[in-house]
Scaffold this motif. Structure first.
Motif, short mmCIF file in Angstrom:
data_model
loop_
_atom_site.label_atom_id
_atom_site.label_comp_id
_atom_site.label_asym_id
_atom_site.label_seq_id
_atom_site.Cartn_x
_atom_site.Cartn_y
_atom_site.Cartn_z
N LEU A 133 0.04 -1.48 -0.34
CA LEU A 133 -0.23 -0.07 -0.06
C LEU A 133 0.82 0.98 -0.14
O LEU A 133 0.58 2.32 -0.55
CB LEU A 133 -0.99 -0.17 0.98
N ASN A 134 1.85 1.61 0.24
CA ASN A 134 3.24 2.38 1.02
C ASN A 134 3.63 2.33 -0.85
O ASN A 134 3.23 3.39 -0.98
CB ASN A 134 3.97 1.78 2.19
N GLN A 135 4.13 1.59 -1.57
CA GLN A 135 4.01 1.20 -3.03
C GLN A 135 3.28 2.01 -3.82
O GLN A 135 3.68 3.14 -4.44
CB GLN A 135 4.94 0.35 -3.08
N LEU A 136 1.36 1.38 -3.80
CA LEU A 136 0.51 2.19 -4.56
C LEU A 136 0.62 3.42 -4.12
O LEU A 136 0.24 4.37 -5.79
CB LEU A 136 -0.80 1.07 -4.62
N VAL A 137 0.26 3.93 -2.50
CA VAL A 137 0.06 5.00 -2.67
C VAL A 137 0.74 6.00 -1.60
O VAL A 137 1.10 5.64 -0.31
CB VAL A 137 -1.48 4.78 -1.36
N PRO A 138 2.09 6.42 -2.11
CA PRO A 138 3.11 7.08 -1.26
C PRO A 138 2.67 8.43 -0.30
O PRO A 138 3.38 8.80 0.33
CB PRO A 138 3.96 7.41 -2.09
N LYS A 139 1.35 9.44 -0.89
CA LYS A 139 1.07 9.89 0.24
C LYS A 139 0.07 9.51 0.78
O LYS A 139 -1.26 9.63 0.20
CB LYS A 139 0.97 10.99 -0.56
N GLN A 140 -0.91 8.96 2.00
CA GLN A 140 -2.30 8.32 2.48
C GLN A 140 -2.63 9.95 3.43
O GLN A 140 -1.76 10.37 3.93
CB GLN A 140 -1.59 7.37 3.22
N ASP A 141 -3.82 10.04 2.84
CA ASP A 141 -4.34 11.37 4.03
C ASP A 141 -5.02 10.76 5.81
O ASP A 141 -4.85 11.43 6.49
CB ASP A 141 -4.91 11.98 3.64
N ALA A 142 -5.17 8.78 4.79
CA ALA A 142 -5.14 8.54 6.01
C ALA A 142 -5.23 6.90 5.81
O ALA A 142 -4.82 6.76 4.88
CB ALA A 142 -6.99 8.67 6.61
N PHE A 143 -5.52 6.19 6.85
CA PHE A 143 -5.31 5.06 6.96
C PHE A 143 -6.06 4.03 8.15
O PHE A 143 -6.13 4.24 9.15
CB PHE A 143 -3.37 4.08 7.25
N ALA A 144 -7.16 3.13 7.53
CA ALA A 144 -8.50 2.63 8.14
C ALA A 144 -8.16 0.87 8.31
O ALA A 144 -7.83 -0.33 7.85
CB ALA A 144 -9.96 2.61 7.82
N VAL A 145 -8.15 0.89 9.86
CA VAL A 145 -8.71 -0.73 9.95
C VAL A 145 -9.82 -0.44 10.71
O VAL A 145 -10.17 -0.21 11.92
CB VAL A 145 -7.62 -1.16 11.08
N VAL A 146 -10.63 -2.15 10.26
CA VAL A 146 -11.61 -1.43 10.29
C VAL A 146 -12.53 -3.07 10.96
O VAL A 146 -13.12 -4.06 10.95
CB VAL A 146 -12.90 -1.77 9.70
N GLY A 147 -11.10 -3.47 12.44
CA GLY A 147 -11.09 -4.50 13.77
C GLY A 147 -11.71 -6.28 12.85
O GLY A 147 -10.11 -6.08 11.90
N ASP A 148 -10.79 -6.60 14.70
CA ASP A 148 -9.83 -7.72 14.75
C ASP A 148 -8.61 -7.26 13.69
O ASP A 148 -8.12 -8.02 13.33
CB ASP A 148 -10.70 -8.90 13.76
N LEU A 149 -8.39 -6.42 14.64
CA LEU A 149 -6.86 -6.84 14.49
C LEU A 149 -6.11 -7.45 15.07
O LEU A 149 -5.12 -8.38 14.80
CB LEU A 149 -6.33 -5.21 15.79
N THR A 150 -6.01 -8.44 15.89
CA THR A 150 -6.21 -9.41 16.86
C THR A 150 -6.70 -10.88 17.27
O THR A 150 -8.07 -10.72 16.47
CB THR A 150 -6.09 -9.21 18.26
N ASP A 151 -6.25 -11.71 16.92
CA ASP A 151 -7.43 -12.70 17.36
C ASP A 151 -8.41 -13.06 18.37
O ASP A 151 -8.65 -13.57 19.06
CB ASP A 151 -6.54 -14.25 17.41
N ASN A 152 -7.38 -12.72 19.75
CA ASN A 152 -8.15 -12.73 21.26
C ASN A 152 -7.94 -11.92 22.33
O ASN A 152 -7.89 -12.42 22.88
CB ASN A 152 -7.41 -14.12 21.73
N GLY A 153 -7.59 -10.47 21.70
CA GLY A 153 -7.59 -9.48 22.29
C GLY A 153 -6.47 -9.44 22.70
O GLY A 153 -5.66 -8.92 24.24
N LEU A 154 -4.94 -10.45 22.84
CA LEU A 154 -4.24 -10.52 24.01
C LEU A 154 -3.12 -9.48 23.95
O LEU A 154 -2.62 -9.81 22.54
CB LEU A 154 -3.38 -12.14 23.76
N VAL A 155 -2.04 -9.23 24.70
CA VAL A 155 -1.09 -8.40 24.71
C VAL A 155 0.16 -9.10 23.37
O VAL A 155 0.11 -7.48 23.14
CB VAL A 155 -0.29 -8.29 26.08
N PRO A 156 0.37 -10.08 23.46
CA PRO A 156 1.35 -9.84 22.83
C PRO A 156 0.99 -10.12 21.27
O PRO A 156 2.06 -9.53 19.88
CB PRO A 156 1.91 -11.69 22.57
N GLU A 157 -0.21 -10.58 21.27
CA GLU A 157 -1.20 -9.83 19.69
C GLU A 157 -1.16 -8.97 19.46
O GLU A 157 -0.97 -8.59 18.48
CB GLU A 157 -2.70 -10.68 19.59
N TYR A 158 -1.45 -7.94 20.68
CA TYR A 158 -1.27 -6.07 19.92
C TYR A 158 -0.05 -6.17 19.79
O TYR A 158 0.00 -5.11 19.58
CB TYR A 158 -1.77 -5.70 21.36
#
Length: 465
Positions: free
Chosen positions: A89-114
């Motif tokens: 994404l950085n290669q395709l869009v070298p100048k981003q105004d925002a970056f969205a992550v729409v949930g489920d960053l982790t499998d279980n909300g654990l500290v090592p996963e975060y």
């Protein structure tokens, strides 16, 4: 677990040629023995280098959207995939105004996963891009009280709250947060009232500009995959957005692929799914199952470009380093009467089998209770989604089984010929097999392909003395 079709099926991929296809199967009288290798996804040329097209006109605003990266404590697979996503994404869009992550960053909300998420994101995030991160149901699955699970999420992501509002270059972004770990999602009346206030503010600010809304679970009965959406307060949520046709909502959760044209839907406003960076999930009722073999190969993202008169949503196959389909184009200012991604969208063209398409039985894969069929994929102007297989007992003349099987449009490359295993048949029985193709909108092919196959003799049943 393997993560490519080549690794899963080395002999099918490397050895199924025109000759071996014919040699391994029962020739069907009247069918041509020619085999044309085609792409069932589309008969149109896919833009070879959309990066060049994207750069011809400078957008007023540009931001990627990803979701469901599912960092795992014991495996680095999704960690490495997320780093590759950010790199591309950085290669395709070298100048981003925002970056969205729409949930489920982790499998279980654990500290090592975060920590894995944080390590990958902070090392690759563009410094001027505003982070827009939503919490998902998996981020609650750590055994903590909901308030503590939310606190952990906020400490890592540095978001101002579970739901919040930001203005970026004059455009309004509203990020919502599911309020517990319930799979289908929970959005309270309090949060929806807050949403209503922010929508009014954005509309008053400039009624012609799009309003971008992000939430993890989809709104039930909207776009492809929304059967996994929320039901509690669903109508209140929908009716709150309904007043504003300029709204474009982005939701994750389903893991449904971006390849299907129904991933975007318009009625009173626009909804779009954001796929996954972890593993594929699909419609129920198909031979391959909802999570087919090799599902963990999938890694997709959106790149949103905002212009004065339109919004372009580009679909990126990170795993294939290519684009899938044409960009979705939403007119600005929004007008419901000009929506084109509606339930009544114009695609009425059914898929079709070419004259040299063939269907045969893979004899060396046949058992007493199953037949494996191999056939040339059909063609469609957009996407062949499924095949309907009708199996008739030639002795009784009755339909013994009906099956649905994916075209495996979600694989790169799409396998051709396609192999489907038909299970649950009777031993020592001759069947007539007929295959029809269906596109994403349920249009069924006017022609079909046929073959005759016989299951093997069953093992004798031992007598109980």
């Amino acid at each position: 677990m393997t993560n490519s079709f080549d690794e899963q099926h080395p002999d099918q991929k490397s050895k199924i040629t025109r000759r071996t296809f014919i040699e391994r199967t029962t020739k069907v009288a009247g069918l041509s023995l020619g085999l044309t290798f085609i792409n069932p996804m589309t008969s149109l040329d896919v833009l070879a280098d959309r990066g060049k097209k994207m750069s011809r006109k400078k957008p007023l605003l540009v931001f990627p959207v990803v979701s469901d990266v599912h960092m795992n404590e014991t495996s680095d697979q999704t960690f490495n995939k997320f780093k590759e996503t950010l790199k591309q994404l950085n290669q395709l869009v070298p100048k981003q105004d925002a970056f969205a992550v729409v949930g489920d960053l982790t499998d279980n909300g654990l500290v090592p996963e975060y920590e894995k998420f944080k390590t990958a994101y902070e090392a690759n995030k563009q410094s001027k891009a505003v982070s827009l991160i939503a919490i998902g149901n998996h981020d609650y699955w750590n055994g903590l009280p909901e308030a503590d699970a939310q606190r952990r999420f906020l400490e890592v992501t540095k978001m101002p709250a579970i739901y919040y509002h930001k203005i970026i270059k004059g455009y309004h972004f509203i990020v919502l947060g599911t309020e517990d770990g319930v799979t289908e999602g929970t959005f309270s009346v309090k949060q929806i009232k807050w949403l209503s206030e922010k929508l009014k503010q954005a509309h008053t600010d400039d009624p012609k500009k799009p309003i971008f809304v992000f939430h993890h679970q989809p709104i039930k009965d909207t776009m492809y995959g929304s059967e996994w959406g929320f039901t509690v307060n669903r109508d209140l949520f929908y009716d709150t957005l309904k007043k504003y046709p300029q709204v474009i909502t982005f939701s994750g959760h389903t893991h449904y692929p971006l390849d299907d044209p129904r991933i975007i839907h318009q009625k009173d406003f626009t909804t779009i799914g954001t796929s996954t960076g972890a593993y594929l999930w699909l419609d129920a009722g198909r031979i391959q199952g909802e999570v087919p073999e090799g599902a963990d190969i999938l890694n997709q993202a959106l790149i949103v470009e905002v212009y004065e008169n339109k919004v372009l949503i580009n679909r990126r196959d990170i795993h294939n380093k290519d684009w899938t389909g044409e960009p979705f184009e939403i007119s600005v200012p929004a007008n419901k009467n000009s929506f084109k991604y509606t339930d009544a969208r114009k695609d009425k063209k059914p898929p079709f089998f070419t004259n040299d398409a063939m269907l045969s039985i893979a004899n060396d894969m046949t058992t007493a209770t199953s037949l494996s069929i191999m056939f040339t994929q059909a063609k469609d102007n957009l996407l062949v989604h499924d095949y309907k297989v009708i199996v008739t007992n030639l002795e009784t003349k009755e339909v013994a089984k009906e099956y649905l099987g994916f075209s495996e449009f979600y694989k790169d490359p799409v396998p051709n010929p396609l192999i489907l295993n038909l299970e649950g048949l009777a031993p020592s029985t001759t069947y007539d097999i007929e295959v029809f193709a269906l596109d994403a909108y349920g249009n069924i092919s006017g022609n079909s392909i046929k073959a005759i196959g016989r299951t093997k003799k069953g093992e004798p049943i031992a007598k109980v003395e």
